[in-house]
Enzyme design. Structure first.
Site, mmCIF file in Angstrom:
data_model
loop_
_atom_site.group_PDB
_atom_site.id
_atom_site.type_symbol
_atom_site.label_atom_id
_atom_site.label_comp_id
_atom_site.label_asym_id
_atom_site.label_seq_id
_atom_site.Cartn_x
_atom_site.Cartn_y
_atom_site.Cartn_z
ATOM 1 N N HIS A 1 -45.525 0.383 26.306
ATOM 2 C CA HIS A 1 -46.740 1.113 25.938
ATOM 3 C C HIS A 1 -46.751 2.544 26.468
ATOM 4 C CE1 HIS A 1 -48.395 0.693 30.043
ATOM 5 N NE2 HIS A 1 -47.867 -0.524 30.012
ATOM 6 N N ASP A 2 -47.309 3.435 25.654
ATOM 7 C CA ASP A 2 -47.502 4.851 26.003
ATOM 8 C C ASP A 2 -46.197 5.619 26.140
ATOM 9 O OD1 ASP A 2 -50.551 4.859 26.499
ATOM 10 O OD2 ASP A 2 -49.864 3.256 27.813
ATOM 11 N N GLY B 1 -43.389 1.241 30.459
ATOM 12 C CA GLY B 1 -44.456 2.063 29.916
ATOM 13 C C GLY B 1 -44.344 3.513 30.357
#
Length: 274
Positions: free
Chosen positions: A120-121, A138
């Protein structure tokens, strides 16, 4: 718009007329598929996710599913995949989190090989290649035209500068400079991505300047901050050197990879056409 009858398309999904959805795929209600997108079969796309023109996704890959973050409570974060990117079998790309920038972004013309994971991100620029089984934690940031070798794990918040190369089976827990080459567990800077620089048309003077910079920063004795000042003065006006120095000066949560083995000798360099 060829959609296999076994595919499940949620109401609200935006599917371009030129998209193709194969057998046993699932597409969530907030997904957007541009013209030329192909979901080969058994693909799951969910969340607020956009797939650009010509993206191809192979069987058992998942895109835009919830991040592996215990703080995530279903917020409407996003995932964006750039045009013509290939996502191979079993790869996983998670959407952003509220604790990060809120979006996972993969630029155009990338290749995410089989069973690779993009946390994520994370942000990947254009022409990035992640080989098989690469794992990105992430918040990882990767610049243009980077190659990451198979089985490599990259720690959360690490930055990889553009035109860098990461050797396979590496554990990368700190930043890798633009044009750099790093490998090992834990990964260390071992020199420059000489093959990549030559393939992309960088001249001998440009490569030699980067080689001299690498030796100054990672091989010479003394305080690193002092060597940065010397480099800025010695290579004033060199665009590639300025890029490396700006990368080092930028804020980071992970610091910079240390130096590894000795640099390529002059004899080896000449034999390689350097």
């Amino acid at each position: 718009m060829p959609i296999h009858p076994s595919a499940i398309i949620a109401p609200g999904a935006r599917i371009a007329d030129g998209a193709t959805i194969g057998p046993f795929c699932t597409v969530g209600p907030d997904v957007s598929l541009a013209d030329g997108v192909e979901l080969v079969s058994h693909v799951a796309v969910d969340g607020h996710t956009e797939l650009g023109e010509g993206v191809r996704v192979f069987p058992f890959a998942t895109i835009g599913l919830a991040p592996q973050d215990l703080k995530y409570k279903g917020e409407p974060t996003r995932c964006i995949i750039g045009a013509r990117t290939l996502v191979r079998e079993g790869a996983t790309i998670h959407r952003g989190s509220v604790g990060g920038v809120g979006v996972t972004t993969i630029g155009p013309d990338c290749m995410i090989m089989a069973t690779a994971h993009v946390g994520h991100d994370s942000t990947l620029a254009r022409n990035v290649i992640l080989a098989n089984d690469v794992m990105l934690g992430g918040h990882v940031t990767i610049g243009d035209t980077v190659f990451v070798g198979g089985g490599t794990a990259i720690h959360q918040f690490v930055r990889i500068g553009r035109h860098a190369v990461i050797g396979g089976m590496s554990g990368v827990e700190a930043d890798v400079i633009p044009y750099g080459s790093a490998m090992g567990n834990r990964a260390r800077h071992i020199g420059l991505n000489l093959i990549g620089l030559k393939r992309r048309g960088y001249s001998r003077p440009q490569i030699h300047a980067l080689r001299a910079l690498f030796r100054l920063l990672f091989r010479e004795p003394g305080i690193f901050a002092d060597r940065l000042v010397i480099a800025a003065e010695r290579f004033a006006g060199d665009a590639q050197v300025a890029e490396v120095l700006a990368f080092i000066a930028a804020p980071t949560k992970r610091g910079l990879c240390k130096a590894g083995r000795d640099p390529i000798t002059e004899e080896e360099d000449e034999a390689a056409g350097g």
